[in-house]
Design a protein around this motif. Structure first.
Motif, short mmCIF file in Angstrom:
data_model
loop_
_atom_site.label_atom_id
_atom_site.label_comp_id
_atom_site.label_asym_id
_atom_site.label_seq_id
_atom_site.Cartn_x
_atom_site.Cartn_y
_atom_site.Cartn_z
N UNK A 1 -17.63 -6.85 14.36
CA UNK A 1 -17.84 -6.56 15.76
C UNK A 1 -17.83 -5.23 16.21
N UNK A 2 -17.22 -4.29 15.26
CA UNK A 2 -17.45 -2.84 15.50
C UNK A 2 -18.54 -1.96 15.07
N UNK A 3 -19.40 -2.77 14.41
CA UNK A 3 -20.73 -2.20 13.94
C UNK A 3 -21.56 -1.76 15.25
N UNK A 4 -22.19 -0.67 14.89
CA UNK A 4 -23.02 -0.16 16.14
C UNK A 4 -24.24 0.67 15.67
N UNK A 5 -25.28 0.53 16.04
CA UNK A 5 -26.64 1.25 15.85
C UNK A 5 -26.58 2.44 16.76
N UNK A 6 -26.92 3.55 16.08
CA UNK A 6 -26.86 4.93 17.13
C UNK A 6 -28.22 5.66 16.51
N UNK A 7 -29.08 6.21 17.55
CA UNK A 7 -30.09 6.87 17.25
C UNK A 7 -29.73 8.49 16.93
#
Length: 207
Positions: free
Chosen positions: A63-69
């Motif tokens: 739940x803490x994963x996040x995609x960032x450009x």
């Protein structure tokens, strides 16, 4: 040789992540880091294949994963000929904002963009995001019959909602126009009555 790079929530800081990183490195696949870094748990996708060659997927993401450009990712996309976006990335935080931006950036740099469906349930859960990605300009969409049907249903449902909203707007505008016409008629009647009263009063004063 074809150079391949992966980004997103690829590996975590656990034994499974170390194994995956080693396998990717051995296959000459570059792993671009994400910001913030991946969680300690590496995401897992289990693939179940039935005798008729149909596949089902069971995925588990942190739940803490996040995609960032990141700037590094943008630079890598700019050097790419083909950018493939996995449909399961819609389950990761930040995907709704980042994926369309990646697509537009890739297209502006001359790269082809492909988007996989993931599975039918992913398309259903994230229908508006998938449509936004399609509108952003993907070149290839990978999906089976069930996934394509889910996408078509979502498009039709959105078109129906837009038609209903437009109908509601038209109804309000028509009601407003009718109210304005009624108000004008009432003002005209009041003005006419006022003119008649003034005429009678003038006649009485003249007499």
């Amino acid at each position: 040789p074809i150079k391949v790079a992966m980004t997103g929530c690829v590996v975590g800081n656990d034994a499974l992540g170390e194994f995956a990183a080693a396998q990717l490195e051995a296959a000459a696949v570059e792993v671009l880091p994400t910001q913030p870094p991946s969680s300690s748990a590496t995401g897992v996708v289990m693939v179940f294949t039935t005798p008729d060659a149909q596949r089902s997927f069971l995925s588990s993401f942190s739940s803490t994963d996040r995609i960032v450009l990141t700037d590094e990712l943008k630079a890598t996309v700019a050097r790419s000929r083909l950018v493939v976006i996995e449909g399961y990335m819609w389950e990761v935080q930040g995907s709704a904002e980042v994926i369309p931006e990646i697509i537009r950036h890739a297209r502006s740099c001359g790269a082809l963009v492909a988007l996989t469906a993931g599975d039918a349930s992913v398309v259903e859960r994230h229908a508006s995001k998938v449509q936004a990605a399609v509108d952003a300009g993907i070149d290839i969409w990978f999906g089976n019959e069930a996934e394509a049907a889910a996408l078509v249903r979502s498009i039709r449902q959105q078109q129906l909602q837009q038609a209903q909203q437009q109908q509601s707007v038209n109804s309000v505008m028509n009601s407003s126009s009718l109210w304005e016409q009624t108000a004008v008629m009432q003002l005209e009647r009041m003005d006419s009555a006022s003119s008649s009263s003034s005429s009678v009063l003038n006649n009485q004063q003249h007499d």
